[in-house]
Write a protein that holds these residues in place. Structure first.
Motif, PDB file in Angstrom:
ATOM      1  N   ILE A 187     -18.017  -4.535   8.886  1.00  0.00           N
ATOM      2  CA  ILE A 187     -16.712  -5.038   9.328  1.00  0.00           C
ATOM      3  C   ILE A 187     -15.615  -4.031   9.015  1.00  0.00           C
ATOM      4  O   ILE A 187     -14.770  -3.717   9.861  1.00  0.00           O
ATOM      5  N   VAL A 188     -15.610  -3.469   7.807  1.00  0.00           N
ATOM      6  CA  VAL A 188     -14.544  -2.539   7.401  1.00  0.00           C
ATOM      7  C   VAL A 188     -14.605  -1.255   8.218  1.00  0.00           C
ATOM      8  O   VAL A 188     -13.583  -0.769   8.714  1.00  0.00           O
ATOM      9  N   THR A 189     -15.801  -0.673   8.382  1.00  0.00           N
ATOM     10  CA  THR A 189     -15.905   0.576   9.145  1.00  0.00           C
ATOM     11  C   THR A 189     -15.553   0.353  10.610  1.00  0.00           C
ATOM     12  O   THR A 189     -15.016   1.241  11.267  1.00  0.00           O
ATOM     13  N   ARG A 190     -15.866  -0.848  11.138  1.00  0.00           N
ATOM     14  CA  ARG A 190     -15.479  -1.152  12.522  1.00  0.00           C
ATOM     15  C   ARG A 190     -13.965  -1.165  12.668  1.00  0.00           C
ATOM     16  O   ARG A 190     -13.431  -0.880  13.733  1.00  0.00           O
ATOM     17  N   HIS A 191     -13.256  -1.470  11.595  1.00  0.00           N
ATOM     18  CA  HIS A 191     -11.792  -1.455  11.603  1.00  0.00           C
ATOM     19  C   HIS A 191     -11.257  -0.083  11.189  1.00  0.00           C
ATOM     20  O   HIS A 191     -10.081   0.031  10.825  1.00  0.00           O
ATOM     21  N   HIS A 192     -12.111   0.949  11.236  1.00  0.00           N
ATOM     22  CA  HIS A 192     -11.727   2.326  10.911  1.00  0.00           C
ATOM     23  C   HIS A 192     -11.278   2.462   9.454  1.00  0.00           C
ATOM     24  O   HIS A 192     -10.446   3.321   9.136  1.00  0.00           O
ATOM     25  N   GLY A 193     -11.839   1.618   8.602  1.00  0.00           N
ATOM     26  CA  GLY A 193     -11.509   1.679   7.185  1.00  0.00           C
ATOM     27  C   GLY A 193     -12.660   2.230   6.362  1.00  0.00           C
ATOM     28  O   GLY A 193     -13.689   2.664   6.883  1.00  0.00           O
ATOM     29  N   THR A 194     -12.489   2.214   5.045  1.00  0.00           N
ATOM     30  CA  THR A 194     -13.513   2.678   4.108  1.00  0.00           C
ATOM     31  C   THR A 194     -13.737   1.612   3.044  1.00  0.00           C
ATOM     32  O   THR A 194     -12.814   0.863   2.703  1.00  0.00           O
ATOM     33  N   ILE A 195     -14.949   1.567   2.508  1.00  0.00           N
ATOM     34  CA  ILE A 195     -15.287   0.620   1.449  1.00  0.00           C
ATOM     35  C   ILE A 195     -16.150   1.350   0.428  1.00  0.00           C
ATOM     36  O   ILE A 195     -16.981   2.182   0.806  1.00  0.00           O
ATOM     37  N   LYS A 196     -15.946   1.057  -0.842  1.00  0.00           N
ATOM     38  CA  LYS A 196     -16.689   1.759  -1.883  1.00  0.00           C
ATOM     39  C   LYS A 196     -16.816   0.862  -3.116  1.00  0.00           C
ATOM     40  O   LYS A 196     -16.115  -0.158  -3.257  1.00  0.00           O
ATOM     41  N   ALA A 197     -17.731   1.273  -3.987  1.00  0.00           N
ATOM     42  CA  ALA A 197     -17.929   0.590  -5.273  1.00  0.00           C
ATOM     43  C   ALA A 197     -18.034   1.659  -6.353  1.00  0.00           C
ATOM     44  O   ALA A 197     -18.715   2.666  -6.154  1.00  0.00           O
ATOM     45  N   VAL A 198     -17.314   1.455  -7.477  1.00  0.00           N
ATOM     46  CA  VAL A 198     -17.337   2.430  -8.576  1.00  0.00           C
ATOM     47  C   VAL A 198     -17.562   1.709  -9.890  1.00  0.00           C
ATOM     48  O   VAL A 198     -17.238   0.524 -10.048  1.00  0.00           O
ATOM     49  N   GLU A 199     -18.112   2.441 -10.838  1.00  0.00           N
ATOM     50  CA  GLU A 199     -18.340   1.936 -12.199  1.00  0.00           C
ATOM     51  C   GLU A 199     -17.031   2.031 -12.979  1.00  0.00           C
ATOM     52  O   GLU A 199     -16.360   3.071 -12.959  1.00  0.00           O
ATOM     53  N   ASN A 200     -16.663   0.957 -13.683  1.00  0.00           N
ATOM     54  CA  ASN A 200     -15.458   0.988 -14.511  1.00  0.00           C
ATOM     55  C   ASN A 200     -15.753   1.678 -15.833  1.00  0.00           C
ATOM     56  O   ASN A 200     -16.818   1.453 -16.433  1.00  0.00           O
ATOM     57  N   PRO A 201     -14.835   2.530 -16.314  1.00  0.00           N
ATOM     58  CA  PRO A 201     -15.066   3.215 -17.596  1.00  0.00           C
ATOM     59  C   PRO A 201     -15.323   2.255 -18.755  1.00  0.00           C
ATOM     60  O   PRO A 201     -16.152   2.524 -19.627  1.00  0.00           O
ATOM     61  N   GLY A 202     -14.626   1.107 -18.775  1.00  0.00           N
ATOM     62  CA  GLY A 202     -14.790   0.163 -19.879  1.00  0.00           C
ATOM     63  C   GLY A 202     -15.843  -0.892 -19.634  1.00  0.00           C
ATOM     64  O   GLY A 202     -15.949  -1.854 -20.408  1.00  0.00           O
ATOM     65  N   GLY A 203     -16.622  -0.746 -18.575  1.00  0.00           N
ATOM     66  CA  GLY A 203     -17.635  -1.740 -18.239  1.00  0.00           C
ATOM     67  C   GLY A 203     -17.270  -2.512 -16.986  1.00  0.00           C
ATOM     68  O   GLY A 203     -16.106  -2.703 -16.657  1.00  0.00           O
ATOM     69  N   GLY A 204     -18.279  -2.969 -16.293  1.00  0.00           N
ATOM     70  CA  GLY A 204     -18.045  -3.694 -15.060  1.00  0.00           C
ATOM     71  C   GLY A 204     -17.919  -2.754 -13.864  1.00  0.00           C
ATOM     72  O   GLY A 204     -18.216  -1.559 -13.939  1.00  0.00           O
ATOM     73  N   SER A 205     -17.485  -3.269 -12.742  1.00  0.00           N
ATOM     74  CA  SER A 205     -17.402  -2.479 -11.521  1.00  0.00           C
ATOM     75  C   SER A 205     -16.176  -2.878 -10.712  1.00  0.00           C
ATOM     76  O   SER A 205     -15.600  -3.951 -10.909  1.00  0.00           O
ATOM     77  N   THR A 206     -15.805  -1.987  -9.791  1.00  0.00           N
ATOM     78  CA  THR A 206     -14.689  -2.248  -8.876  1.00  0.00           C
ATOM     79  C   THR A 206     -15.183  -2.047  -7.445  1.00  0.00           C
ATOM     80  O   THR A 206     -15.707  -0.979  -7.114  1.00  0.00           O
ATOM     81  N   PHE A 207     -15.042  -3.077  -6.640  1.00  0.00           N
ATOM     82  CA  PHE A 207     -15.328  -2.988  -5.218  1.00  0.00           C
ATOM     83  C   PHE A 207     -13.994  -2.971  -4.491  1.00  0.00           C
ATOM     84  O   PHE A 207     -13.138  -3.822  -4.746  1.00  0.00           O
ATOM     85  N   ALA A 208     -13.821  -2.005  -3.560  1.00  0.00           N
ATOM     86  CA  ALA A 208     -12.524  -1.875  -2.877  1.00  0.00           C
ATOM     87  C   ALA A 208     -12.738  -1.430  -1.442  1.00  0.00           C
ATOM     88  O   ALA A 208     -13.703  -0.743  -1.118  1.00  0.00           O
ATOM     89  N   PHE A 209     -11.824  -1.857  -0.576  1.00  0.00           N
ATOM     90  CA  PHE A 209     -11.803  -1.336   0.771  1.00  0.00           C
ATOM     91  C   PHE A 209     -10.380  -0.993   1.173  1.00  0.00           C
ATOM     92  O   PHE A 209      -9.417  -1.561   0.623  1.00  0.00           O
ATOM     93  N   GLY A 210     -10.244  -0.031   2.071  1.00  0.00           N
ATOM     94  CA  GLY A 210      -8.933   0.383   2.550  1.00  0.00           C
ATOM     95  C   GLY A 210      -8.893   0.360   4.059  1.00  0.00           C
ATOM     96  O   GLY A 210      -9.837   0.775   4.725  1.00  0.00           O
ATOM     97  N   LEU A 211      -7.798  -0.123   4.626  1.00  0.00           N
ATOM     98  CA  LEU A 211      -7.582  -0.163   6.065  1.00  0.00           C
ATOM     99  C   LEU A 211      -6.364   0.675   6.420  1.00  0.00           C
ATOM    100  O   LEU A 211      -5.396   0.712   5.653  1.00  0.00           O
ATOM    101  N   PRO A 212      -6.383   1.365   7.586  1.00  0.00           N
ATOM    102  CA  PRO A 212      -5.219   2.162   7.974  1.00  0.00           C
ATOM    103  C   PRO A 212      -3.978   1.296   8.136  1.00  0.00           C
ATOM    104  O   PRO A 212      -4.028   0.223   8.751  1.00  0.00           O
ATOM    105  N   LEU A 213      -2.876   1.752   7.572  1.00  0.00           N
ATOM    106  CA  LEU A 213      -1.609   1.055   7.753  1.00  0.00           C
ATOM    107  C   LEU A 213      -1.160   1.188   9.197  1.00  0.00           C
ATOM    108  O   LEU A 213      -1.308   2.235   9.811  1.00  0.00           O
ATOM    109  N   SER A 214      -0.659   0.110   9.757  1.00  0.00           N
ATOM    110  CA  SER A 214      -0.199   0.137  11.152  1.00  0.00           C
ATOM    111  C   SER A 214       1.311   0.188  11.183  1.00  0.00           C
ATOM    112  O   SER A 214       1.984  -0.332  10.302  1.00  0.00           O
TER     113      SER A 214
END
Length: 494
Positions: free
Chosen positions: A467-494
Motif C-alpha cells: 500500500i505504501v509503495t503504491r502511494h510512492h512512499g517508503t516504509i521501514k523498520a529499525v532497532e531502537n538503541p534502548g530496546g524495542g523497534s520502530t516501524f515508520a512510513f513516509g508519504l510525499p507531501l502534496s
C-alpha cells in the motif's frame, strides 16, 4: 530606366557569363585555340585565363588515348559542323589530377568570329555525391526494413500514404495493401478518436507526441501499440502525420494483470479494515447495547409489577438512552474512518488519518492493558492518498506493536505514535519497547516472512508495504538503541 524591352549590354552579358557557376571555355572555331574561360572554369582547372590561352589539349586533358588532341579537335569540329556535340571528356588540372566531365560544345557565330563554346561540369564529383546518396538510401532502407517499429504516414484526409515493410509482421498486411486505405480501418476501441486528437495536436505543435493505440492484428485480434506521432510535410511528396508503431501488447497485458492484482489487494485491504472494525465493534457495542437492554427490561418489569414510579421510569429511560448514544458514538467513529469502500484518492492531512484511527487503536490497547502515547506534528501534513488504505497501514503497525507489548509486564507496555514532517515527506512512526528485530534478516520484514505471533502470518506487513509503495512512499523498520523497534512510513507531501 524602364524595364520594358530591356536588352543587356555587352558589359552586362560579360558580367553574367563571369558570374556563372558552370564552367565555360571558348575556342576559336577554326584553330580550336582557347580564347576565353569564365572564372568557374579557371577555378576547376587551376589556371588563370592568361595561363589557359596558350595551352593545347595535351596540356589540359588526360594523357589516355580517348582524350588525345586529335580526338578533341574532332569533337570540337563536329560541333562546328552540326551546331552542337556532347561528350564525356577527361580534363587535367594544373596539379596533374584528372577529372571526368560531361561537356557540351556549341557552335556560336559572333559578330567578329565564329567560336565553339564548351560547357562542362565535374561528373566525378556528381558521381561521388550520387554514390553517397545511393549508399545512404541503401542503409536507410536496410535500417527501416529491419526496424521492429512499423512506419506509417497518414494524410490529412485520414488515408495512409506510406507504409514501411515492417508493417506486415505488425498488422498482417503488405505495405502495398495498406497504402490508400483509411487508417480508421485498422483501429479498435477508441483508437480512431485518440489518433484524430493527437494528429490535431501534432499539427499545432511540431513536437513529437506519444500515445497508445489499439489496432487490429494479423489474425484480426486486438493488439496494442505505442505510437510516436509527428507532423510531416515534405513538399511534393509526403504530408500529414508520421507514426512509429511499436507492439506493446505484452506490456499492456502485464499492466492489466497488475491492475487486477492491485484491485484485489485494495479489496483485501478495505475488507481487512472492516474485519478489524467488526471485531472491535462486537466487543465495544456489546456493552452499551447490553446495558441499554437491561435498563429497558427493568423498566418493563417494574411496570408489569405495578411498581413503576415517575422517578423509576425517568431513571431507566435516561440510562438506556445514554448507553444507546454511546453505541451511536462508536458507529459514528467507524463511519468517519471508513467513509466509502470505493477507490478514491484525496488530499488529506496525515494527522487527521491518525486521529480517525486513534479510537480503534485505543480499543486494541485497552484490551491488552497497554498505554498509548500520541505525539502529532503541530502543523499540517497534507498527502494525496486513499484514506482507508493508509488508515489500514496505521492500524496494522499499531496493532502489531500493541500485541508485541502484551507479552511483557504491564508496567512496560507503552506504545508511542508519532507524526512529523521530514524534508518532503509526511512521516508516521510507531515505537514499542519490545524484543526488537534481532534475528530477522534485513529486507525480509515486509515480504510476508516476519511475525512474532504464534498464529501470525506476517501478511499484514507485506500488505502495508504494498500500500505504501503504491502511494510512492517508503516504509521501514529499525532497532531502537534502548530496546524495542520502530516501524515508520513516509508519504510525499502534496
Amino acid at each position: 530606366m524602364t524595364t520594358q524591352n530591356y536588352e543587356p549590354s555587352d558589359a552586362d552579358a560579360r558580367i553574367l557569363l563571369t558570374g556563372l557557376d558552370h564552367c565555360l571555355l571558348m575556342h576559336d572555331a577554326e584553330s580550336k585555340d582557347i580564347l576565353w574561360a569564365n572564372p568557374a572554369a579557371c577555378r576547376m582547372l587551376g589556371f588563370t585565363l592568361e595561363e589557359l590561352r596558350p595551352l593545347k589539349a595535351d596540356d589540359m586533358s588526360s594523357l589516355a588515348e580517348p582524350y588525345s588532341r586529335t580526338i578533341g579537335r574532332r569533337w570540337l569540329q563536329d560541333a562546328v559542323e552540326r551546331g552542337a556535340s556532347r561528350t564525356q571528356w577527361m580534363y587535367r588540372n594544373k596539379d596533374r589530377q584528372d577529372f571526368l566531365t560531361e561537356a557540351l560544345a556549341r557552335h556560336v557565330v559572333l559578330p567578329e568570329r565564329e567560336v565553339v563554346l564548351v560547357e562542362f561540369r565535374d561528373m566525378e564529383r556528381e558521381e561521388q555525391l550520387k554514390s553517397g546518396l545511393e549508399r545512404t538510401k541503401g542503409r536507410l532502407n536496410a535500417f527501416i526494413g529491419n526496424m521492429g517499429e512499423a512506419i506509417l504516414v497518414v494524410g490529412t484526409d485520414g488515408r495512409i500514404s506510406y507504409a514501411s515493410n515492417s508493417v506486415f509482421p505488425q498488422l498482417g498486411v503488405h505495405p502495398h495493401e495498406v497504402v490508400g486505405r483509411e487508417f480508421s480501418d485498422f483501429c479498435q476501441g477508441d483508437a480512431a478518436e485518440t489518433f484524430a486528437r493527437v494528429s490535431d495536436e501534432c499539427s499545432a505543435d511540431a513536437a513529437m507526441i506519444t500515445c497508445r493505440l489499439e489496432l487490429r492484428g494479423p489474425q484480426g485480434e486486438s493488439r496494442w501499440f505505442g505510437a510516436a506521432c509527428q507532423s510531416i510535410d515534405l513538399k511534393h511528396d509526403l504530408s500529414g502525420t508520421l507514426l512509429f508503431l511499436h507492439d506493446i501488447t505484452d506490456r499492456v497485458t502485464t499492466d492489466k494483470e497488475r491492475e487486477r492484482d492491485q484491485e484485489h489487494l485494495n479489496y483485501l485491504a478495505r475488507y481487512n479494515v472492516m474485519g478489524d472494525m467488526a471485531m472491535a465493534l462486537s466487543h465495544e457495542l456489546g456493552q452499551p447495547l447490553g446495558a441499554a437492554t437491561n435498563f429497558l427490561d427493568g423498566v418493563q418489569r417494574r411496570y408489569q409489577a405495578g411498581k413503576m414510579s415517575a422517578v423509576d421510569l425517568e431513571f431507566g429511560l435516561e440510562n438506556a438512552q445514554r448507553q444507546i448514544e454511546r453505541a451511536n458514538q462508536i458507529l459514528r467513529s467507524l463511519r468517519g474512518f471508513v467513509g466509502t469502500l470505493e477507490t478514491s484518492e484525496q488530499h488529506v492531512d496525515l494527522n487527521a488519518v491518525v486521529r480517525d484511527c486513534r479510537y480503534f487503536v485505543e480499543l486494541v490497547a485497552s484490551r491488552h492493558s497497554t498505554t498509548l502515547e500520541v505525539v502529532l506534528d503541530p502543523g499540517d501534513l497534507p498527502v494525496l492518498c486513499e484514506k482507508v488504505l493508509i488508515g489500514q497501514v496505521v492500524l496494522n503497525l499499531c496493532r502489531n506493536a500493541i500485541e508485541e507489548m502484551s507479552r511483557f509486564p504491564e508496567a512496560q507496555r507503552v506504545v508511542t505514535l508519532e507524526t512529523a514532517r521530514e524534508g518532503d515527506l509526511a512521516v508516521f512512526r510507531v515505537v514499542d519497547r519490545g524484543s526488537g528485530l534481532s534475528g530477522f534478516p534485513d529486507g525480509r520484514i515486509f515480504d510476508g516472512a516476519f511475525t512474532t505471533k504464534a498464529d501470525g502470518s506476517g501478511l499484514g506487513l507485506a500488505l502495508s508495504h504494498r500500500i505504501v509503495t503504491r502511494h510512492h512512499g517508503t516504509i521501514k523498520a529499525v532497532e531502537n538503541p534502548g530496546g524495542g523497534s520502530t516501524f515508520a512510513f513516509g508519504l510525499p507531501l502534496s
